[in-house]
Design a protein around this motif. Sequence first.
Motif, PDB file in Angstrom:
ATOM      1  N   GLN A  38       0.837  -1.209   0.000  1.00 31.02           N
ATOM      2  CA  GLN A  38       0.000   0.000   0.000  1.00 31.02           C
ATOM      3  C   GLN A  38       0.861   1.243   0.000  1.00 31.02           C
ATOM      4  OE1 GLN A  38      -2.683  -0.362   3.359  1.00 31.02           O
ATOM      5  NE2 GLN A  38      -4.189  -1.522   2.176  1.00 31.02           N
ATOM      6  N   ALA A  42       0.800   4.110  -2.825  1.00 39.53           N
ATOM      7  CA  ALA A  42       0.459   5.471  -2.415  1.00 39.53           C
ATOM      8  C   ALA A  42       1.526   6.461  -2.870  1.00 39.53           C
ATOM      9  CB  ALA A  42       0.290   5.526  -0.896  1.00 39.53           C
ATOM     10  N   SER A  49      -0.868   6.569   2.331  1.00 37.93           N
ATOM     11  CA  SER A  49      -1.208   5.145   2.308  1.00 37.93           C
ATOM     12  C   SER A  49      -2.596   4.895   2.883  1.00 37.93           C
ATOM     13  CB  SER A  49      -0.166   4.332   3.074  1.00 37.93           C
ATOM     14  OG  SER A  49      -0.048   4.793   4.403  1.00 37.93           O
ATOM     15  N   VAL A  52      -5.222   4.690   0.073  1.00 41.03           N
ATOM     16  CA  VAL A  52      -5.266   3.368  -0.573  1.00 41.03           C
ATOM     17  C   VAL A  52      -5.972   2.372   0.330  1.00 41.03           C
ATOM     18  CG1 VAL A  52      -3.893   1.458  -1.480  1.00 41.03           C
ATOM     19  CG2 VAL A  52      -3.160   3.826  -1.890  1.00 41.03           C
TER      20      VAL A  52
END
Length: 234
Positions: A38, A42, A49, A52
């Motif tokens: 992630q 991101a 993050s 996401v």
Amino acid sequence: MNDSAREELARRIAGEITLSDDPGATLRKWRTDFDVSQTELAEQLGVSSSVVSDYESGRRESPGIGVVQRTVAALLDIDEARGGDRLRQYARVLSAGFESDIVHDLREYPTPVSLEEFYDAMDATEIHRGDRDRIYGHTVINSIQAITRLSSEEFYRLYGQSTNRALVFTDVTRGESPLVALRVVTPTPNAVVLHGIEEEDLWDHAAELARVDGFSLATSTRDINGCLDTLRDL
């Protein structure tokens, strides 16, 4: 990977995410399939993050087509920067005329590989040793999807450029269906690995069918993503 193949793959991924009943879960599936965290995704998108994470968990409203397209492009860009292994894998599958939910990987080897090397990569247990001890490629197939959706002619295309290969069937419960299906395809592969079952769960007639048709037979329960990662190094 050429631009047209990348565009086709991007279109397919974006379409699957957009049309999914759970776009966040489908997005997560593709991110993990590309082995992207992630945080990496991101950073590539220029967001935090948590954004996401929120999309994948459903805490944030489902992403629109613009967000999906940017996300897919980011995944492909990350993979290309790493050398493009996933892109090449999907390009081979797509060029063979299959959907990625049927064929997980289709690969030719630069030099022959011994069955022992292949079994080590799969953490496989051999049930029967056939007539040939080397393979020149492999195809990893979802057994249920292949059996229910492919014609006999399409089934033959699973062999790729060489029939001297290993066929790996995933999502197997006993092994009866894929082994019976192979009986209508000529020639037979050098080896078959039934993934997802232990030796004691194997169909009673599996070893005998392998003996009659002359191919090696093995089982494996190793995580399929781990298998695919190791097979890419053969």
